[in-house]
Write a protein that holds these residues in place. Structure first.
Motif, PDB file in Angstrom:
ATOM      1  N   ARG A 132       0.849  -1.186   0.000  1.00  0.00           N
ATOM      2  CA  ARG A 132       0.000   0.000   0.000  1.00  0.00           C
ATOM      3  C   ARG A 132       0.890   1.242   0.000  1.00  0.00           C
ATOM      4  NH1 ARG A 132      -4.679  -1.019   4.306  1.00  0.00           N
ATOM      5  NH2 ARG A 132      -5.421   0.902   3.366  1.00  0.00           N
ATOM      6  N   HIS A 133       0.301   2.368  -0.334  1.00  0.00           N
ATOM      7  CA  HIS A 133       1.035   3.635  -0.436  1.00  0.00           C
ATOM      8  C   HIS A 133       1.860   3.910   0.822  1.00  0.00           C
ATOM      9  CE1 HIS A 133       1.666   8.001  -0.512  1.00  0.00           C
ATOM     10  NE2 HIS A 133       1.520   7.924  -1.820  1.00  0.00           N
ATOM     11  N   ASN A 134       1.239   3.806   1.995  1.00  0.00           N
ATOM     12  CA  ASN A 134       1.950   4.113   3.238  1.00  0.00           C
ATOM     13  C   ASN A 134       3.102   3.146   3.503  1.00  0.00           C
ATOM     14  OD1 ASN A 134       0.514   6.392   3.880  1.00  0.00           O
ATOM     15  ND2 ASN A 134      -0.965   5.321   5.170  1.00  0.00           N
ATOM     16  N   ARG A 162      -2.507  -0.694 -10.086  1.00  0.00           N
ATOM     17  CA  ARG A 162      -3.136  -0.095  -8.912  1.00  0.00           C
ATOM     18  C   ARG A 162      -4.487  -0.761  -8.740  1.00  0.00           C
ATOM     19  NH1 ARG A 162      -6.832   4.062  -7.631  1.00  0.00           N
ATOM     20  NH2 ARG A 162      -6.130   5.426  -5.935  1.00  0.00           N
ATOM     21  N   GLU A 181      -7.850  -0.802  -6.437  1.00  0.00           N
ATOM     22  CA  GLU A 181      -8.616  -0.076  -5.433  1.00  0.00           C
ATOM     23  C   GLU A 181      -9.792  -0.942  -4.988  1.00  0.00           C
ATOM     24  OE1 GLU A 181     -10.961   4.189  -4.969  1.00  0.00           O
ATOM     25  OE2 GLU A 181      -9.527   3.907  -6.595  1.00  0.00           O
ATOM     26  N   TYR A 182      -9.925  -1.073  -3.669  1.00  0.00           N
ATOM     27  CA  TYR A 182     -11.008  -1.873  -3.109  1.00  0.00           C
ATOM     28  C   TYR A 182     -12.110  -0.943  -2.609  1.00  0.00           C
ATOM     29  CZ  TYR A 182      -7.541  -5.541  -3.328  1.00  0.00           C
ATOM     30  OH  TYR A 182      -6.587  -6.423  -3.777  1.00  0.00           O
ATOM     31  N   PRO A 207     -12.413   2.893   5.233  1.00  0.00           N
ATOM     32  CA  PRO A 207     -11.754   3.824   4.322  1.00  0.00           C
ATOM     33  C   PRO A 207     -11.249   3.091   3.070  1.00  0.00           C
ATOM     34  CG  PRO A 207     -10.272   3.282   6.114  1.00  0.00           C
ATOM     35  CD  PRO A 207     -11.587   2.602   6.416  1.00  0.00           C
ATOM     36  N   PRO A 208     -11.008   3.836   1.999  1.00  0.00           N
ATOM     37  CA  PRO A 208     -10.553   3.208   0.750  1.00  0.00           C
ATOM     38  C   PRO A 208      -9.232   2.457   0.954  1.00  0.00           C
ATOM     39  CG  PRO A 208     -11.065   5.524   0.407  1.00  0.00           C
ATOM     40  CD  PRO A 208     -11.123   5.282   1.872  1.00  0.00           C
ATOM     41  N   LYS A 209      -9.123   1.344   0.287  1.00  0.00           N
ATOM     42  CA  LYS A 209      -7.890   0.555   0.346  1.00  0.00           C
ATOM     43  C   LYS A 209      -7.350   0.446  -1.084  1.00  0.00           C
ATOM     44  CE  LYS A 209      -6.207  -4.070   1.458  1.00  0.00           C
ATOM     45  NZ  LYS A 209      -6.593  -5.410   1.932  1.00  0.00           N
ATOM     46  N   VAL A 210      -6.086   0.842  -1.260  1.00  0.00           N
ATOM     47  CA  VAL A 210      -5.441   0.793  -2.570  1.00  0.00           C
ATOM     48  C   VAL A 210      -4.130   0.043  -2.416  1.00  0.00           C
ATOM     49  CG1 VAL A 210      -4.471   2.140  -4.467  1.00  0.00           C
ATOM     50  CG2 VAL A 210      -6.484   2.981  -3.253  1.00  0.00           C
ATOM     51  N   GLU A 211      -3.904  -0.908  -3.299  1.00  0.00           N
ATOM     52  CA  GLU A 211      -2.667  -1.677  -3.286  1.00  0.00           C
ATOM     53  C   GLU A 211      -1.962  -1.547  -4.631  1.00  0.00           C
ATOM     54  OE1 GLU A 211      -3.772  -5.263  -0.206  1.00  0.00           O
ATOM     55  OE2 GLU A 211      -4.043  -5.632  -2.350  1.00  0.00           O
ATOM     56  N   GLN A 225     -14.230   0.096  -0.264  1.00  0.00           N
ATOM     57  CA  GLN A 225     -14.544  -0.021   1.155  1.00  0.00           C
ATOM     58  C   GLN A 225     -14.254   1.314   1.815  1.00  0.00           C
ATOM     59  OE1 GLN A 225     -11.652  -3.184   1.927  1.00  0.00           O
ATOM     60  NE2 GLN A 225     -10.491  -1.765   3.210  1.00  0.00           N
TER      61      GLN A 225
END
Length: 119
Positions: free
Chosen positions: A44-46, A75, A77-78, A82-86, A80
């Motif tokens: 993920r971004h973080n 990329r 994006e799920y 909060p948004p979840k992006v992997e 949900q």
């Protein structure tokens, strides 16, 4: 080690595969992001941000977007809250990893040269 020139005489370097490759992986952070995704699979971004010291969030977002546009990173994006992006490497992105590993090997062999060359 002899090899065929990737910049044949009379060819402008910007018209070569060498230049194209550099256009995809050049810059301060692109290779680091690709390497991290190769080592960790999906991040993920973080998680990427934590592993690259000093990269601003906005810069990382721009790098990830460029890598996605170039077809090197996908990329996901799920939906949900909060948004979840992997982020993960595409097959095209994975095909660059042997180049990065070769650069890593070269750096390990030659990094001790740096001190003596600077003196």
């Amino acid at each position: 080690m002899e090899h065929e020139s990737c910049v044949p005489q009379g060819t402008e370097i910007t018209q070569t595969g060498f230049h194209y490759t550099l256009s995809l992986i050049g810059g301060k952070y692109k290779m680091a992001v690709l390497y991290l995704l190769a080592e960790h699979g999906v991040l993920r971004h973080n998680a990427i941000h934590r592993r690259i010291a000093g990269i601003p969030y906005k810069t990382l977002a721009a790098v990830l977007k460029e890598l996605a546009v170039d077809g090197l990173v996908v990329r996901t994006e799920y939906p949900q809250v909060p948004p979840k992006v992997e982020y993960a490497l595409t097959e095209r992105g994975r095909s660059l990893i042997p180049i990065l590993y070769s650069m890593c090997d070269w750096g390990e062999r030659h990094r001790s040269d740096a001190d003596s060359l600077r003196q």
